[in-house]
Structures are given as structure tokens and as C-alpha cells.
Design an enzyme around this catalytic site. Sequence first.
Site, PDB file in Angstrom:
ATOM      1  N   LYS A 185       5.150 -14.215  22.554  1.00  0.00           N
ATOM      2  CA  LYS A 185       4.274 -14.589  23.878  1.00  0.00           C
ATOM      3  C   LYS A 185       5.744 -15.207  25.153  1.00  0.00           C
ATOM      4  O   LYS A 185       6.357 -15.279  24.206  1.00  0.00           O
ATOM      5  CB  LYS A 185       3.031 -15.607  24.090  1.00  0.00           C
ATOM      6  CG  LYS A 185       1.600 -15.124  22.966  1.00  0.00           C
ATOM      7  CD  LYS A 185       1.639 -14.007  23.513  1.00  0.00           C
ATOM      8  CE  LYS A 185      -0.458 -13.189  23.195  1.00  0.00           C
ATOM      9  NZ  LYS A 185      -0.461 -13.577  22.042  1.00  0.00           N
TER      10      LYS A 185
HETATM   11  C1  PLP Z   1      -1.451 -13.657  21.287  1.00  0.00           C
HETATM   12  C2  PLP Z   1      -3.027 -12.749  21.565  1.00  0.00           C
HETATM   13  C3  PLP Z   1      -4.885 -14.115  21.661  1.00  0.00           C
HETATM   14  C4  PLP Z   1      -4.355 -15.267  20.773  1.00  0.00           C
HETATM   15  O1  PLP Z   1      -3.579 -15.334  20.205  1.00  0.00           O
HETATM   16  P1  PLP Z   1      -3.159 -16.692  19.056  1.00  0.00           P
HETATM   17  O2  PLP Z   1      -2.008 -16.063  18.361  1.00  0.00           O
HETATM   18  O3  PLP Z   1      -4.327 -18.002  18.374  1.00  0.00           O
HETATM   19  O4  PLP Z   1      -2.097 -17.725  20.226  1.00  0.00           O
HETATM   20  C5  PLP Z   1      -5.497 -13.225  22.313  1.00  0.00           C
HETATM   21  N1  PLP Z   1      -6.031 -12.156  22.065  1.00  0.00           N
HETATM   22  C6  PLP Z   1      -4.803 -11.644  23.007  1.00  0.00           C
HETATM   23  C7  PLP Z   1      -4.739  -9.518  23.418  1.00  0.00           C
HETATM   24  C8  PLP Z   1      -3.222 -11.957  22.443  1.00  0.00           C
HETATM   25  O5  PLP Z   1      -2.123 -10.636  22.772  1.00  0.00           O
END
Ligand code: PLP
Length: 390
Positions: A185
Site C-alpha cells: 500500500k
Molecule cells: C489491501 C486491501 C484491503 C485490505 O487488505 P489487508 O491485506 O487485509 O490489509 C481491503 N480492500 C482493498 C481494496 C485492498 O486493496
Amino acid sequence: MNHRPAVMFGAPRIGRDEIREVVATLRGGWIGTGPRTAEFESAFRTYLGARHAVATGSGTAALHLALVAAGIRPGDEVVTTPLTFAATANAILAAGAVPRFADVGLETQNIDPERAARAVTKRTRALLPVHLAGRPCEMPALLALARRRHLVLVEDASHAIEALVRGRHAGTLGDFGCFSFTHNKNITAGEGGAVVTRSAGSARLIRMVAGQGMTANAWQRSRRGGSSGYRIVAPGFKYGMTDLNAAIGLHQLKRIDRWWRRRRAVWTYYTERLRGLPVWLPSSGVPGGRHALHLFTVHLDLARLNAGRDRIRAELAARGIGTGVHYVSLHLHPYYRSRFGLRPDDFPNARRISERTLSLPLSPHLTGGEVERVAGTFRTVLERHARPGR
Ligand SMILES: *Cc1c(COP(=O)(O)O)cnc(C)c1O
């Protein structure tokens, strides 16, 4: 074919400060949820201008907690986009509810507010829009829909920490905003997430449910010098962030704006370098707002190419360029297709994007040379497959 190291997709940028802080945390003796997590929560809340923030072990946990705090019960429906990561819909299922998908706009890639309105039934309790790729959803329309139909609005802002809508951060407009700090992220804590909300009561509930439904966590108890000073007042989960992860996240957060500007420079470069190719390029323009620039997703113009998306990706990979697909729509995946009896053309825009979308590396980790290589290689591969002009 070439001996230069591959350009990884979604590589994080980890600095000396993160490494030093992780080592200090390990040496300090408290690696679970504790003071660094509290410091991260406070810094994140301040960055967003949010009233309350609870740090979690993942973005998935953040979404699940928000839906629990929203009072979602088995049999309820939650209207969401099919063009998202598995976590969005998995959290709805984990809360015992049913996801009801509404198609996206072709240009925004985000849930279309009018289609969302049509997907609302008597059983719908919440809206769960996703600010895909970092582009904020059409929040005024979604907020109006939520108000009109008495729905809780939960924002999946996993891609959109830096995104703004009329001067306010994505994630702070609805009742709950959910964020992810997983490895790829815009900022990472290794793993982690957060829920933000205006409601002190909801924040307290989320914190308690994240900590096994207990009234005090181990850090709070240790500071009070007792280990049995808690009561269990709700069913819960182990969903908190650890100080080891907060140690990373704290230093990443300090660089968030600098990195956003770096990604903006890469975005502008790609936009200029890739002009004229048989691809749709994403726009970073957001009327009255700001794009978080999480993913540079192009859509291949398949009518003008003699190769499909997966072939193009494979050729880029063979030349050392990692790419991503965000996403193959959930309604095309076997579980959702069969459980909810969905057909590919139920969501034609999400389907169309699923077949054409490809994300180029956009991390602040990339050097100028790597960015040039990505664009140059992408140009070469696409030109090889371009059909003679019409
Ligand atoms: C990364 C992501 C999440 C949550 O991700 P985790 O890997 O659990 O931190 C939720 N929604 C979207 C659209 C994502 O890209």
C-alpha cells in the site's frame, strides 16, 4: 534476455528509521499492542483529521470491525463494488451479511452511485464503496443515498490515504473509514490497518471487539500492575496492531506527502511517455478533490492489439517488468459466481475492465532509470502487438 534486476511491482520503500525503530522495539521488551500503536493511532488520526482511529492487524480486520460496529447482522445486505480486492467482500461475508454488487463507471472504475441506488433493497443496511486505485468515489451522491435509505456508509480507503474530497480525507466522510498498511500500500506497517470514525462509542466498541471483547488490553493492564483486571463484555477477535508493526508505520507516515509527490512525478512521466499507444490512460484529475495515486492502471484497447492482457503481462515479466491486475471482478470468480448465481454480463463495465486492466509499478522505491525502463519496455511490447491503424 536482460541481466538487469527486475522492476518489482508494489515494492515498499523501507528506510533506516523503520529498521532502527523495529530493532528498538524488539530490544525494548514490548512488541505487542502498546505505546507505539497508540502513537501511530494518534499520528494517523492527526494526518487524516479524523476524530478517532483504532489501529488493526490488517485492512481486512478493519473492514470486519467497521461492519460489526455498524450493527450488520446475518441476513443483512451490503451494497459494494465488484471491482475490488477479495477482502472487501470477504469482510461482508465474515459479518454474516450478503454482498450486493453494483457496477462501476468505466472511467472512474468506482461504484456508480445510480447503480448502487438500484441495488438497495429492504434488507440493505450499509454501503461499502472502495476508492479504487486512489481515486475518491462520488461521495456527495453516496452520502445522499445513505441518508435517504438510512444506510451506514463504510469507506474502503485501502488505496486512498492521501485522497481528498472537498478538502476532507477519504475515509472520514462516511460513518467508518477503513485503511490497510499491508506491504504494497502507499504506506506500510508490514501488516496493519485502521478504522476511523467520528463516533466515540463506535471507536470504543471497535477497540474492545478487536481485543477479544475485553475491557482492557495487556498493555493497559500491565501499566496498572495487574493481569486479571478485565471483564469480557462482548464476543471478539484478535484484530489489534502490534508495536512491531506500528514501529514501521510511524516512520512511513512521516514521508507520506513526499512519496505522494514522487508518485505524482512518475504518473506524469508515464502519461507523457505512453501517449499514442492503444491504451486508455487513467486521469489523476479529481474535480474538487485529490487522487491518492495508488495504482497507475491502464486499460488495453484490445480491438487495436493482437494480444490479450495476460500475454502482454507475460512479455513484460520476461523483460523484467512486474505488473499487477486490479482487479478481476469478484463476480467472475468461482465462489461468488456460483454462490450468488452471477453471470459475467451482470456487471458489464467491471467485466470489461477485468479483461483489459494492467497496473504499472508506481512505488516511490523506483529510481528514475527504472521508471524510464518501465515506460520504454511497455511501449516496445505494445508497439509489437499493435494492429495496423484503422
Ligand atoms: C489491501 C486491501 C484491503 C485490505 O487488505 P489487508 O491485506 O487485509 O490489509 C481491503 N480492500 C482493498 C481494496 C485492498 O486493496
